[in-house]
Design a protein around this motif. Structure first.
Motif, PDB file in Angstrom:
ATOM      1  N   VAL A   2      -8.296  -4.802  51.628  1.00 50.76           N
ATOM      2  CA  VAL A   2      -7.045  -5.362  51.860  1.00 50.76           C
ATOM      3  C   VAL A   2      -5.276  -4.103  51.993  1.00 50.76           C
ATOM      4  N   ARG A   3      -4.800  -3.686  53.001  1.00 49.35           N
ATOM      5  CA  ARG A   3      -3.608  -3.280  52.412  1.00 49.35           C
ATOM      6  C   ARG A   3      -2.633  -3.544  53.428  1.00 49.35           C
ATOM      7  N   LYS A   4      -2.046  -3.020  53.569  1.00 47.83           N
ATOM      8  CA  LYS A   4      -0.038  -3.880  53.916  1.00 47.83           C
ATOM      9  C   LYS A   4      -0.257  -3.438  55.466  1.00 47.83           C
ATOM     10  N   GLU A   5       0.404  -4.387  56.176  1.00 51.80           N
ATOM     11  CA  GLU A   5       0.250  -3.903  57.897  1.00 51.80           C
ATOM     12  C   GLU A   5       1.554  -3.250  57.706  1.00 51.80           C
ATOM     13  N   THR A   6       1.320  -2.315  58.634  1.00 53.08           N
ATOM     14  CA  THR A   6       2.035  -0.985  59.221  1.00 53.08           C
ATOM     15  C   THR A   6       2.262  -1.096  60.271  1.00 53.08           C
ATOM     16  N   PHE A   7       3.311  -0.634  61.356  1.00 49.99           N
ATOM     17  CA  PHE A   7       3.848  -0.103  62.755  1.00 49.99           C
ATOM     18  C   PHE A   7       4.745   1.329  62.834  1.00 49.99           C
ATOM     19  N   GLU A   8       4.326   1.308  64.645  1.00 45.44           N
ATOM     20  CA  GLU A   8       5.011   2.396  64.465  1.00 45.44           C
ATOM     21  C   GLU A   8       5.373   2.002  65.795  1.00 45.44           C
ATOM     22  N   ASP A  25      -0.904  -1.334  63.521  1.00 42.59           N
ATOM     23  CA  ASP A  25      -2.747  -1.042  63.847  1.00 42.59           C
ATOM     24  C   ASP A  25      -3.347  -1.948  63.213  1.00 42.59           C
ATOM     25  N   ILE A  26      -4.616  -2.737  63.477  1.00 41.58           N
ATOM     26  CA  ILE A  26      -5.457  -3.319  63.045  1.00 41.58           C
ATOM     27  C   ILE A  26      -7.010  -2.054  62.191  1.00 41.58           C
ATOM     28  N   LYS A  28      -6.949   1.940  61.934  1.00 46.39           N
ATOM     29  CA  LYS A  28      -6.483   3.108  62.222  1.00 46.39           C
ATOM     30  C   LYS A  28      -7.456   4.209  63.030  1.00 46.39           C
ATOM     31  N   LYS A  29      -7.219   4.485  63.969  1.00 43.31           N
ATOM     32  CA  LYS A  29      -7.708   5.406  64.735  1.00 43.31           C
ATOM     33  C   LYS A  29      -9.286   6.269  64.136  1.00 43.31           C
ATOM     34  N   GLU A  30      -8.461   6.805  63.014  1.00 44.70           N
ATOM     35  CA  GLU A  30      -9.356   7.575  62.171  1.00 44.70           C
ATOM     36  C   GLU A  30     -10.615   7.270  61.446  1.00 44.70           C
ATOM     37  N   ASP A  31     -10.421   5.257  61.103  1.00 49.98           N
ATOM     38  CA  ASP A  31     -10.933   5.084  61.092  1.00 49.98           C
ATOM     39  C   ASP A  31     -13.135   3.780  61.819  1.00 49.98           C
ATOM     40  N   LEU A  32     -12.003   4.399  62.862  1.00 56.88           N
ATOM     41  CA  LEU A  32     -13.120   4.290  64.621  1.00 56.88           C
ATOM     42  C   LEU A  32     -14.233   5.056  64.362  1.00 56.88           C
ATOM     43  N   ARG A  33     -14.212   6.046  63.762  1.00 53.19           N
ATOM     44  CA  ARG A  33     -14.892   7.241  63.772  1.00 53.19           C
ATOM     45  C   ARG A  33     -15.730   7.002  64.717  1.00 53.19           C
ATOM     46  N   GLY A  34     -14.908   7.922  65.958  1.00 50.78           N
ATOM     47  CA  GLY A  34     -14.965   8.350  67.060  1.00 50.78           C
ATOM     48  C   GLY A  34     -15.047   7.075  68.271  1.00 50.78           C
ATOM     49  N   HIS A  35     -15.153   6.186  67.384  1.00 47.21           N
ATOM     50  CA  HIS A  35     -16.054   4.796  68.656  1.00 47.21           C
ATOM     51  C   HIS A  35     -15.543   4.689  69.821  1.00 47.21           C
ATOM     52  N   GLY A  36     -13.436   5.088  69.415  1.00 47.64           N
ATOM     53  CA  GLY A  36     -13.106   4.551  69.739  1.00 47.64           C
ATOM     54  C   GLY A  36     -11.480   5.219  69.589  1.00 47.64           C
ATOM     55  N   ARG A  37     -10.658   4.911  70.032  1.00 47.49           N
ATOM     56  CA  ARG A  37      -8.904   5.457  69.805  1.00 47.49           C
ATOM     57  C   ARG A  37      -7.740   4.616  69.774  1.00 47.49           C
ATOM     58  N   LEU A  38      -8.200   3.278  69.566  1.00 42.34           N
ATOM     59  CA  LEU A  38      -7.102   2.124  69.224  1.00 42.34           C
ATOM     60  C   LEU A  38      -7.669   0.451  69.521  1.00 42.34           C
ATOM     61  N   TYR A  39      -8.101  -0.001  67.991  1.00 41.81           N
ATOM     62  CA  TYR A  39      -7.627  -0.983  68.352  1.00 41.81           C
ATOM     63  C   TYR A  39      -6.475  -1.727  67.097  1.00 41.81           C
ATOM     64  N   ALA A  40      -5.380  -2.698  68.106  1.00 48.06           N
ATOM     65  CA  ALA A  40      -3.934  -2.596  67.548  1.00 48.06           C
ATOM     66  C   ALA A  40      -3.406  -4.160  67.850  1.00 48.06           C
ATOM     67  N   LYS A  41      -2.037  -4.821  67.339  1.00 47.53           N
ATOM     68  CA  LYS A  41      -1.820  -5.410  67.680  1.00 47.53           C
ATOM     69  C   LYS A  41      -0.296  -4.843  68.653  1.00 47.53           C
ATOM     70  N   ILE A  42      -0.325  -5.115  70.000  1.00 49.53           N
ATOM     71  CA  ILE A  42       0.627  -4.653  70.379  1.00 49.53           C
ATOM     72  C   ILE A  42       1.695  -5.410  71.001  1.00 49.53           C
ATOM     73  N   VAL A  43       3.032  -5.442  70.409  1.00 47.54           N
ATOM     74  CA  VAL A  43       4.119  -6.413  70.730  1.00 47.54           C
ATOM     75  C   VAL A  43       5.323  -5.909  71.822  1.00 47.54           C
TER      76      VAL A  43
END
Length: 114
Positions: A2-8, A25-26, A28-43
């Protein structure tokens, strides 16, 4: 884990967007392991946009959580989107999104490789 919510705060989303976007970030890019570059909630606050841009070699579905806006698709058609709508940007497709409402427009976005 479990990690805390972060945003930029990002500006010029899509390269030409107007205003600010809050990107949570839901995965992070590095945790997508090259399969993608974004999985996020955007407001997007009222008046903010994700500018017209292309997804070369990748696709991106949006799931609209709240608010409303205008989604512009590859063919230039504009569709009013609301909570529960799913916008799919095909591989090599173009798109833009504008929050022209009075409330925040929130969505989940996933950009992954074809």
């Amino acid at each position: 884990m479990v990690r805390k919510e972060t945003f930029e705060v990002r500006t010029k989303m899509g390269g030409t967007g107007i205003g600010e976007a809050y990107v949570y970030d839901i995965v992070k890019k590095e945790d997508l392991r090259g399969h993608g570059r974004l999985y996020a909630k955007i407001v997007l606050p009222p008046g903010s946009t994700i500018g017209w841009h292309q997804h070369k070699g990748e696709t991106e579905p949006y799931y609209i959580l709240s608010g409303e806006g205008d989604f512009t698709d590859t063919d230039g058609s504009v569709t009013k989107v609301h909570a529960g709508d799913i916008c799919t940007i095909e591989v090599n497709g173009y798109h833009a999104l504008e929050n022209n409402g009075t409330e925040d427009l929130a969505l989940i976005a996933l950009i992954y490789n074809e």
